[in-house]
Scaffold this motif. Structure first.
Motif, short mmCIF file in Angstrom:
data_model
loop_
_atom_site.label_atom_id
_atom_site.label_comp_id
_atom_site.label_asym_id
_atom_site.label_seq_id
_atom_site.Cartn_x
_atom_site.Cartn_y
_atom_site.Cartn_z
N LEU A 151 -1.19 -3.17 -3.89
CA LEU A 151 -2.06 -2.83 -3.45
C LEU A 151 -1.40 -1.03 -3.69
O LEU A 151 0.27 -1.56 -4.15
CB LEU A 151 -1.83 -2.86 -1.71
N ASP A 152 -2.14 -0.24 -3.69
CA ASP A 152 -0.90 1.18 -3.78
C ASP A 152 0.59 1.19 -2.78
O ASP A 152 0.52 0.66 -1.59
CB ASP A 152 -2.49 2.11 -4.20
N ASP A 153 0.76 2.10 -3.46
CA ASP A 153 2.51 2.28 -2.65
C ASP A 153 1.48 2.69 -1.49
O ASP A 153 2.27 2.78 -0.17
CB ASP A 153 3.41 2.95 -3.04
N ASP A 154 0.88 3.99 -1.73
CA ASP A 154 -0.05 5.06 -0.26
C ASP A 154 -0.84 4.19 0.33
O ASP A 154 -1.61 5.06 0.89
CB ASP A 154 0.38 6.38 -0.80
N GLU A 155 -1.29 3.14 -0.13
CA GLU A 155 -2.65 2.64 0.32
C GLU A 155 -1.51 2.15 2.10
O GLU A 155 -0.60 1.27 1.95
CB GLU A 155 -3.02 1.19 -0.24
N ILE A 156 -3.57 1.62 3.50
CA ILE A 156 -2.54 1.55 4.39
C ILE A 156 -3.98 0.52 5.05
O ILE A 156 -5.07 0.83 3.88
CB ILE A 156 -2.25 2.01 5.51
N ILE A 157 -3.46 -0.49 5.89
CA ILE A 157 -4.64 -1.09 6.36
C ILE A 157 -5.22 -0.27 6.98
O ILE A 157 -4.74 0.15 8.28
CB ILE A 157 -4.49 -2.15 6.36
N LEU A 158 -6.61 0.35 7.45
CA LEU A 158 -7.16 1.35 7.75
C LEU A 158 -7.36 0.27 9.18
O LEU A 158 -7.49 1.27 10.63
CB LEU A 158 -7.89 1.84 7.13
N GLU A 159 -8.58 -0.03 8.91
CA GLU A 159 -9.23 -0.74 10.19
C GLU A 159 -9.33 -2.44 9.21
O GLU A 159 -8.60 -3.05 8.43
CB GLU A 159 -10.43 -0.96 10.50
N ALA A 160 -9.15 -3.44 10.75
CA ALA A 160 -9.19 -4.82 10.68
C ALA A 160 -10.61 -5.28 11.41
O ALA A 160 -10.34 -4.75 12.53
CB ALA A 160 -8.14 -5.62 10.53
N TYR A 161 -11.19 -6.17 10.90
CA TYR A 161 -12.41 -6.87 12.00
C TYR A 161 -12.24 -8.12 11.95
O TYR A 161 -12.27 -9.12 10.68
CB TYR A 161 -13.80 -6.31 11.59
N ASN A 162 -12.92 -9.14 13.13
CA ASN A 162 -12.70 -10.49 12.87
C ASN A 162 -14.55 -10.21 13.14
O ASN A 162 -15.14 -9.94 14.12
CB ASN A 162 -12.17 -10.86 14.32
N VAL A 163 -15.07 -12.11 12.22
CA VAL A 163 -16.08 -11.93 12.75
C VAL A 163 -16.50 -13.95 12.40
O VAL A 163 -15.80 -14.24 12.29
CB VAL A 163 -17.06 -11.78 11.12
N LYS A 164 -17.60 -14.52 12.97
CA LYS A 164 -17.30 -15.84 13.12
C LYS A 164 -17.92 -15.82 11.85
O LYS A 164 -17.39 -17.09 11.62
CB LYS A 164 -18.80 -16.71 14.76
N ASP A 165 -19.19 -15.75 11.26
CA ASP A 165 -19.37 -15.75 9.91
C ASP A 165 -20.26 -14.54 9.61
O ASP A 165 -20.46 -13.60 9.79
CB ASP A 165 -20.47 -17.16 9.74
#
Length: 816
Positions: free
Chosen positions: A586-600
């Motif tokens: 990933l880029d140096d200034d890249e961050i994880i903004l959101e995360a979501y879980n799904v069943k399928d």
């Protein structure tokens, strides 16, 4: 000197290399790697069979040292290393490689586990009875003979091959520019197809396939894919699936066992057992207790013992998919036809064989006819001599020597040279009365034979009858029942993930900086909220999930990172976990903004995505289905128009419904509200449509709201403002919106972030100094649209606000 110089030629390297490689290619194509379509043998195999036959090393005599046969072949016919000759000799004796072995061997001739055979000085070999059918009639001028490599002996260019060996035993080989892969077939079936073609010279492929059902591997197994078979038999190229013969047995104690009795052709059994055991040890499948190779002299047997109450069929499907219990077999039927390599279908191969056999029988019949005519000539002379015996004896007695006697017999009684030779060579006991009777009887038989031979040579139907009769005899003698079972369809293997992944509940955490971990619930409960993250980092996702769930992580640069929960590295809750950059750059200034879980990925879910430069879109969950390279590469979930643009938010829109309108806020203090239906659903690589008319502004965030909701706004000067959503009327997409802050001439307020104010929730503000400031919205009054709120953060001591997010007042984590 001048004479020598005139012999030197100036040639370009390209010409020399092209010429020499062309010659070499021709040699290995014709003389090494590819079988002849007529006898199905490569030169080394043909030379081994011919040399052993010449040496009298046949099935009805005692075995002889393999080294002797190899030495004969190498010294007289095959100018290559002894190891390659011995390897070819051994392969022709292996009944798990050839459907009808051509060599019988005493001693260790290798195994299905790929064990090496004993050295040639320890083993003994002789031709099998079937191999002698390959050589039958070779002494009757049926095939062309050529001089060997040192012009001291003659060797055949092809064997008479009285059964269709190319199809029966198959072939495999690689040469320059060509490779061949022909599977073994059932001798009885192939002969039936040949017999049909003799009667019907131009049959359809479907008709031939009524006889030749498909390959018949010596190791048995199950063949799937009739369409692939048909393609292979039509064009010479096609794909089938070969799977092991298995059955699931019940054991005591509610346990089951997978029993394997046949494995695919040319699969190494020892390696197969090792691979299955590795799957057990590595726990890639939860449920295998033990893997045993129980093969003995009675046959192949592999037992896979399973644990209690597991899905045996599911485990078997996994093993079919991930081991050589099931393999693809690719036909590539290339053989030498009229000195040229050619890819041939079933009909072409059988046709070439029938033509060759007719040629063999024609040549054999001519040979027999000439022999019979020559003998009849001699017999007629002897009968004539015996009828004038006294005169013949008188003539011989009156001659000076044998030569004179022959001369006198020719001139006095009109005998031919050969007849005279036979008469003078006659022994006295042959002058009895009975011998005349025998000779007359022999003459009658010879006349009958000559008539038969002429009939065969003059009438093609008679020749066909002879060929058919001989093939039927071979079928009667050597045909065996089919070993491989054929199924029409290739079964699609569906492996339930519950087979490969034991289901358990775990705590999963994703941090903004890109740290990722899963921990047992026990480790989580023992850590007292100590999540192991570095200062200034915080969790964007923290939830109790199942190991069978899927996790989607969206970055601010439009990259989507996918992980099945069971693939996330397990760590203690106190530990930091693994950083995503260990596998995905990933880029140096890249961050994880959101995360979501799904069943399928079949769930009817969409994601709402907005960017800072004023674009917005909806994308269906199905469009984010991961590819094969998900472990090493992130995929694009939105196309960013400029390098400076970032994703500001990704919201999940579940199938249960959602708030009806979207509220966007811009940096310069504008708010816009419109219906979600105005935002189209597009693909993962699309940029979307305009969300706001920005001019020199930027979108900071959006929230999904109802008419009665309230939102909180945090500004760059540390001011917090709470206002009703209805202060901003619903309009339409891509407008500028209305001001939701009061514009100041000096040090104006700018919006950093917005959030929905929920009952029982706090808001947490992150500042530029890595500090967190909690806000309880209930403690703050509602403000008008033109208000700038009240100062709650001292920016000099705490730093400038960077973001704001909702925070549970109750610390317990809800289950997904």
């Amino acid at each position: 000197m001048a004479e020598n110089q005139s012999k030197i030629q100036e040639l370009t390297l390209e010409d020399i290399m092209g010429d020499r490689f062309g010659r070499y290619s021709k040699y290995i194509i014709q003389e090494r790697a590819l079988p002849d379509v007529r006898d199905g043998l490569k030169p080394v195999q043909r030379r081994i069979l011919f040399a052993m036959n010449k040496d009298g090393n046949t099935h009805d005599k005692a075995f002889r040292k393999s080294a002797k046969s190899v030495g004969n072949v190498m010294g007289n016919f095959h100018p290559h290393g002894d190891s390659s000759i011995y390897e070819a000799l051994v392969r022709m004796s292996q009944d798990w490689k050839l459907r009808v072995p051509l060599i019988e061997m005493h001693g260790n001739n290798g195994s299905i586990d790929n064990d090496p055979p004993a050295a040639m000085r320890y083993t003994e070999a002789r031709l099998s009875e079937a191999a002698e059918e390959m050589l039958n009639d070779i002494d009757k001028e049926t095939v062309d003979m050529v001089l060997n490599f040192d012009d001291t002996e003659y060797e055949p260019t092809v064997l008479p091959a009285r059964f269709p060996n190319l199809l029966v035993n198959g072939a495999t080989g690689i040469s320059a520019g060509y490779a061949t892969e022909i599977p073994p077939h059932n001798l009885g079936e192939v002969i039936d197809a040949v017999l049909y073609m003799i009667k019907h010279p131009n049959p359809t492929l479907d008709k031939l396939m009524e006889f030749v059902k498909g390959p018949d591997f010596p190791t048995g197994g199950i063949i799937q894919g009739l369409s692939g078979l048909k393609q292979a038999y039509k064009t010479g190229k096609g794909r089938i699936v070969v799977r092991s013969k298995t059955k699931i047995e019940e054991l005591r104690g509610n346990k089951q066992q997978i029993q394997i009795s046949e494995i695919p052709y040319e699969v190494n059994k020892a390696m197969l057992v090792k691979k299955i055991d590795e799957i057990r040890v590595m726990k890639k499948v939860d449920g295998i207790a033990e893997v045993r190779d129980e093969s003995d002299r009675d046959g192949l047997s592999i037992a896979i013992e399973l644990k209690k109450d597991v899905d045996a069929q599911g485990i078997l499907n996994y093993l079919f998919k991930n081991t050589d219990l099931q393999v693809s077999y690719n036909f590539n039927m290339v053989a030498i036809n009229h000195l040229r390599p050619e890819r041939m279908g079933l009909k072409d191969i059988i046709q070439a064989y029938v033509e060759f056999q007719k040629e063999v029988i024609t040549k054999r019949t001519r040979f027999n006819l000439k022999k019979a005519e020559d003998r009849l000539h001699i017999v007629a002379g002897l009968i004539k001599a015996l009828s004038i015996l006294d005169q013949v004896i008188k003539t011989i007695r009156g001659s000076k020597d044998k030569k004179d006697a022959k001369q006198n017999l020719v001139s006095n009684f009109e005998f031919s040279e050969r007849q005279a030779e036979a008469i003078v060579s006659l022994q006295l006991y042959r002058l009895t009365n009975t011998d005349v009777t025998e000779l007359k009887k022999e003459a009658q038989q010879l006349n009958d034979s000559i008539a038969t031979y002429n009939k065969i040579l003059e009438n093609p139907n008679e020749l066909s009858k002879v060929l058919s009769s001989e093939l039927r005899q071979i079928k009667k003698k050597y045909a065996t029942p089919r070993l491989s079972e054929i199924q029409e369809q290739i079964e699609e293997l569906v492996v339930d993930r519950t087979i490969t992944v034991p289901e358990e509940q775990v705590m999963v955490l994703v941090s903004q900086s890109g740290y990722l971990k899963r921990s047992s619930l026990r480790s989580y409960k023992a850590s007292f909220e100590e999540d192991g993250l570095k200062d200034g980092d915080f969790a964007v996702f923290k939830k109790e999930l199942s190991t069978l769930d899927h996790l989607l992580m969206f970055t601010n640069k439009g990259n989507l990172i996918y992980r099945p929960v069971h693939e996330i590295s397990e760590a203690r809750w106190k530990d930091t976990g693994e950083h995503i950059s260990q596998t995905i750059g990933l880029d140096d200034d890249e961050i994880i903004l959101e995360a979501y879980n799904v069943k399928d990925f079949k769930q009817p879910i969409a994601f709402l995505i907005a960017t800072s430069d004023g674009y917005i879109k909806q994308t269906a969950l199905a469009d984010f289905k991961p590819g094969r390279t998900y472990r090493k590469k992130a995929t694009m979930f939105i196309k960013l128009k400029t390098d400076a643009a970032t994703v500001v938010k990704v919201a999940m829109l579940s199938e249960k419904g959602h708030r009806g309108t979207i509220f966007l806020a811009s940096h310069n203090g504008y708010g816009l509200r419109y219906d979600l239906l105005e935002i189209p659903v597009v693909g993962a690589r699309a940029a979307g449509v305009k969300s706001m008319d920005l001019r020199d502004d930027a979108v900071v965030n959006f929230v999904l709201v109802d008419e009665d909701d309230q939102i909180g706004i945090i500004t760059n000067r540390g001011s917090f403002k709470k206002m009703r959503v209805k202060e901003v009327s619903v309009t339409s997409r891509a407008r500028r919106g209305v001001q939701i802050l009061r514009e100041l001439k000096k040090e104006p307020h700018r919006i950093i972030d917005i959030a929905v104010v929920e009952r029982g929730q706090a808001l947490e503000v992150l500042t530029s100094r890595g500090m967190f400031h909690d806000i309880i919205p209930a403690d703050h009054p509602l403000n008008e649209r033109y208000s700038n709120g009240s100062f709650i953060i001292d920016t000099d001591s705490e730093g400038t606000p960077i973001s704001m997010r909702e925070k549970e007042l109750d610390p317990t984590i809800t289950k997904s």
